[in-house]
Motif scaffolding. Structure first.
Motif, PDB file in Angstrom:
ATOM      1  N   ALA A   1       0.750  -1.264  -0.012  1.00  0.00           N
ATOM      2  CA  ALA A   1       0.239  -0.273   0.347  1.00  0.00           C
ATOM      3  C   ALA A   1       0.859   1.272  -0.241  1.00  0.00           C
ATOM      4  N   GLU A   2       0.628   2.512  -1.074  1.00  0.00           N
ATOM      5  CA  GLU A   2       0.953   3.942  -0.530  1.00  0.00           C
ATOM      6  C   GLU A   2      -0.133   4.022  -0.153  1.00  0.00           C
ATOM      7  N   VAL A   3      -0.075   5.309   0.996  1.00  0.00           N
ATOM      8  CA  VAL A   3      -1.561   5.872   1.472  1.00  0.00           C
ATOM      9  C   VAL A   3      -0.475   7.466   2.201  1.00  0.00           C
ATOM     10  N   GLY A   4      -1.569   8.581   1.307  1.00  0.00           N
ATOM     11  CA  GLY A   4      -1.048  10.198   1.142  1.00  0.00           C
ATOM     12  C   GLY A   4      -2.271  10.231   2.461  1.00  0.00           C
ATOM     13  N   GLU A   5      -2.411  11.210   2.439  1.00  0.00           N
ATOM     14  CA  GLU A   5      -3.079  11.746   3.429  1.00  0.00           C
ATOM     15  C   GLU A   5      -4.533  11.680   3.447  1.00  0.00           C
ATOM     16  N   VAL A   6      -5.542  11.524   2.003  1.00  0.00           N
ATOM     17  CA  VAL A   6      -6.466  11.299   1.882  1.00  0.00           C
ATOM     18  C   VAL A   6      -6.962   9.747   0.656  1.00  0.00           C
ATOM     19  N   GLN A   7      -6.064  10.272   0.018  1.00  0.00           N
ATOM     20  CA  GLN A   7      -5.897   8.907  -0.456  1.00  0.00           C
ATOM     21  C   GLN A   7      -4.980   7.395  -0.442  1.00  0.00           C
ATOM     22  N   THR A   8      -4.953   6.441  -1.442  1.00  0.00           N
ATOM     23  CA  THR A   8      -4.010   4.997  -0.732  1.00  0.00           C
ATOM     24  C   THR A   8      -4.532   4.557  -2.187  1.00  0.00           C
ATOM     25  N   ALA A   9      -3.310   3.787  -2.689  1.00  0.00           N
ATOM     26  CA  ALA A   9      -3.537   2.690  -4.357  1.00  0.00           C
ATOM     27  C   ALA A   9      -2.762   1.702  -3.809  1.00  0.00           C
ATOM     28  N   LEU A  10      -2.928   0.683  -4.600  1.00  0.00           N
ATOM     29  CA  LEU A  10      -2.779  -0.865  -3.472  1.00  0.00           C
ATOM     30  C   LEU A  10      -2.675  -1.930  -4.627  1.00  0.00           C
TER      31      LEU A  10
ATOM     32  N   ILE B   1     -12.086  -2.074  -2.372  1.00  0.00           N
ATOM     33  CA  ILE B   1     -12.196  -1.151  -1.644  1.00  0.00           C
ATOM     34  C   ILE B   1     -12.803  -0.651  -0.677  1.00  0.00           C
ATOM     35  N   ALA B   2     -14.444  -1.418  -0.295  1.00  0.00           N
ATOM     36  CA  ALA B   2     -15.176  -1.303   0.557  1.00  0.00           C
ATOM     37  C   ALA B   2     -14.499  -1.300   1.720  1.00  0.00           C
ATOM     38  N   ALA B   3     -13.757  -2.178   2.026  1.00  0.00           N
ATOM     39  CA  ALA B   3     -13.069  -2.670   3.764  1.00  0.00           C
ATOM     40  C   ALA B   3     -12.835  -1.116   3.836  1.00  0.00           C
ATOM     41  N   VAL B   4     -11.155  -0.758   3.178  1.00  0.00           N
ATOM     42  CA  VAL B   4     -10.245   0.168   3.152  1.00  0.00           C
ATOM     43  C   VAL B   4     -10.815   1.489   3.645  1.00  0.00           C
ATOM     44  N   GLU B   5     -11.442   1.690   2.386  1.00  0.00           N
ATOM     45  CA  GLU B   5     -13.028   2.871   2.493  1.00  0.00           C
ATOM     46  C   GLU B   5     -13.296   3.092   3.758  1.00  0.00           C
ATOM     47  N   ARG B   6     -14.109   1.859   3.747  1.00  0.00           N
ATOM     48  CA  ARG B   6     -14.850   1.752   5.109  1.00  0.00           C
ATOM     49  C   ARG B   6     -14.662   2.334   6.346  1.00  0.00           C
ATOM     50  N   MET B   7     -12.912   1.777   7.134  1.00  0.00           N
ATOM     51  CA  MET B   7     -12.088   1.582   7.939  1.00  0.00           C
ATOM     52  C   MET B   7     -11.644   3.180   8.564  1.00  0.00           C
TER      53      MET B   7
ATOM     54  N   VAL C   1      -9.591   5.248  -2.174  1.00  0.00           N
ATOM     55  CA  VAL C   1      -8.792   3.991  -2.529  1.00  0.00           C
ATOM     56  C   VAL C   1      -9.219   4.668  -4.174  1.00  0.00           C
ATOM     57  N   VAL C   2      -8.153   4.904  -4.892  1.00  0.00           N
ATOM     58  CA  VAL C   2      -7.704   5.433  -6.272  1.00  0.00           C
ATOM     59  C   VAL C   2      -7.348   4.173  -6.574  1.00  0.00           C
TER      60      VAL C   2
END
Length: 164
Positions: free
Chosen positions: A95-104, A128-134, A139-140
């Motif tokens: 994962a690459e995590v930014g301030e408001v977005q992430t890419a996997l 996408i559902a799990a990462v965005e919800r939690m 998730v871009v």
């Protein structure tokens, strides 16, 4: 005479009319002021998103394992060593995590006979559902690499246990 004048004068909030009490409360600013969500910063580590994505991907029917053959072999050895780390849920996930977005990026092994396109779509949707919800992160992209197909007659690639 002064006694009656004192009695007619309001002494405090309990003798004020309800409208006057509301105006007094409205005039007093709240402590801290502003929306609580603007009072600080939350950062989410890459490993947190990787764990969430790894668990979500493993929940999809047709996903046999995560990671390449080599990483699964090393993981199996590490799991068998006393005092070794527990089975890694992040195996096959980056994962690459930014301030408001992430890419996997995910690397999966699928079971023989399943539609790889359907499994990849289901993995993408579940992750996408799990990462965005939690996490609340957007998730871009979720890139999926299918590194192997598990045939029914194949045994799992785990080295035999030499410790006795």
């Amino acid at each position: 005479m002064s006694d009656t004048t004192q009695r007619n004068r309001p002494d405090g909030p309990e003798t004020e009319q309800p409208d006057q009490q509301q105006m007094r409360k409205a005039a007093v600013p709240k402590r801290g002021g502003g929306d609580p969500s603007t009072r600080g910063r939350t950062t989410i580590a890459d490993g947190v998103v990787e764990k969430i994505a790894g668990l979500a991907a493993r929940d999809v029917l047709g996903v046999h394992a995560m990671g390449s053959g080599i990483s699964r072999t090393f993981g199996a050895v590490r799991d068998r060593v006393p005092g070794g780390s527990a089975k890694s849920v992040t195996r096959g996930v980056k994962a690459e995590v930014g301030e408001v977005q992430t890419a996997l990026d995910l690397e999966i092994v699928v079971d023989y006979g399943v539609s790889i396109a359907d499994v990849a779509r289901d993995v993408r949707e579940n992750v996408i559902a799990a990462v965005e919800r939690m996490t609340g992160l957007e998730v871009v992209e979720v890139n999926i690499a299918v590194s192997d197909v598990k045939l029914p007659e194949e045994e799992d690639e785990e080295p035999e246990n030499r410790l006795q």
